[in-house]
Design an enzyme around this catalytic site. Sequence first.
Site, PDB file in Angstrom:
ATOM      1  N   TYR A 100      -2.365 -18.076 -41.303  1.00 37.10           N
ATOM      2  CA  TYR A 100      -3.538 -18.617 -40.205  1.00 37.10           C
ATOM      3  C   TYR A 100      -4.630 -17.390 -40.274  1.00 37.10           C
ATOM      4  CZ  TYR A 100      -5.441 -19.653 -35.586  1.00 37.10           C
ATOM      5  OH  TYR A 100      -6.054 -20.047 -34.721  1.00 37.10           O
ATOM      6  N   GLY A 229      24.005  -9.873  13.726  1.00 39.94           N
ATOM      7  CA  GLY A 229      23.316 -10.506  14.820  1.00 39.94           C
ATOM      8  C   GLY A 229      23.218 -12.246  14.007  1.00 39.94           C
ATOM      9  N   LYS A 235      16.300 -10.426   9.949  1.00 42.92           N
ATOM     10  CA  LYS A 235      17.145  -9.356   9.598  1.00 42.92           C
ATOM     11  C   LYS A 235      16.625  -9.040   8.022  1.00 42.92           C
ATOM     12  CE  LYS A 235      21.168 -10.794  10.250  1.00 42.92           C
ATOM     13  NZ  LYS A 235      21.074 -12.106  10.728  1.00 42.92           N
TER      14      LYS A 235
END
Length: 360
Positions: A100, A229, A235
């Site tokens: 190519y 929590g 968190k």
Amino acid sequence: MASSSSNRQFSHRNANTFLTYPKCPENPEIACQMIWELVVRWIPKYILCAREAHKDGSLHLHALLQTEKPVRISDSRFFDINGFHPNIQSAKSVNRVRDYILKEPLAVFERGTFIPRKSPFLGKSDSEVKEKKPSKDEIMRDIISHATSKEEYLSMIQKELPFDWSTKLQYFEYSANKLFPEIQEEFTNPHPPSSPDLLCNESINDWLQPNIFQSSDERSRKQSLYIVGPTRTGKSTWARSLGVHNYWQNNVDWSSYNEDAIYNIVDDIPFKFCPCWKQLVGCQRDFIVNPKYGKKKKVQKKSKPTIILANSDEDWMKEMTPGQLEYFEANCIIYIMSPGEKWYSPPELPPTEAVHSDRS
């Protein structure tokens, strides 16, 4: 802080590289010499550069590079020459790429000896007679040389060595992870920077300074942080925004462990499903882990803190024996969230909205 880039890091690994420099008028000989010098560490064997013209008359440059060792780069600007940036590809079929490049060149320069692509794992070039069946070593050597990704590597093995693939897949996956290590996408905080809205922010700051932000003596031992929590309180986002880290959710996978991380995060993993929890919580060094699909290995060359995040229904401390709890409390700062606490500050309302809110 973690990088704000959301793009996956660039990576190229191959012994055959195809470069295209659009709108580049460089002399092929000069370009060849510059590219050759860039890859000296991988022992260059051959390079071909050709200058071609676009239909509009502008010039571009193609280059085929072959090295003894696969070129390994993570910088997309590595092959830039004189300010010209190329498109970098793996040349899977060097014969076709070379044909190519030589199709309609205005100027050409070569250096070294071209290494033609062999027919699939036969040890012979396309023009040579197929005399004997290749050995497994020859097949694997060719696969390692030409595979450009983990998926392609495993696919080539499956095609050429189907029995070995079906009986030894675990070992091939291990070698694939070594040849093509996973590039972890850097965490990007989706929210504007803000400070945690906590009742006792001081205790978190006191933990952050010596364990995350300050460098310490290699002999010293860090301390982990445990946060329990409600969900949707920020968190995970807060923990992940502190810096470079290892992040585990649902399960702990040691196969992509990053030694350069500053800290670890164990997010929403039940206590009973967290292997090596003592080593992680205790910030221990040089302990042995057993990665999935891999061999046992030693990790954590220096003391590294771990942030453990849990919802109230999966509180680790409720699952521990008295002895385990004693170890946990001795090696971990424990923060139990109170109602209304969040790990980010609520956005400030514009003055007009704030007044309206007060009146209502």
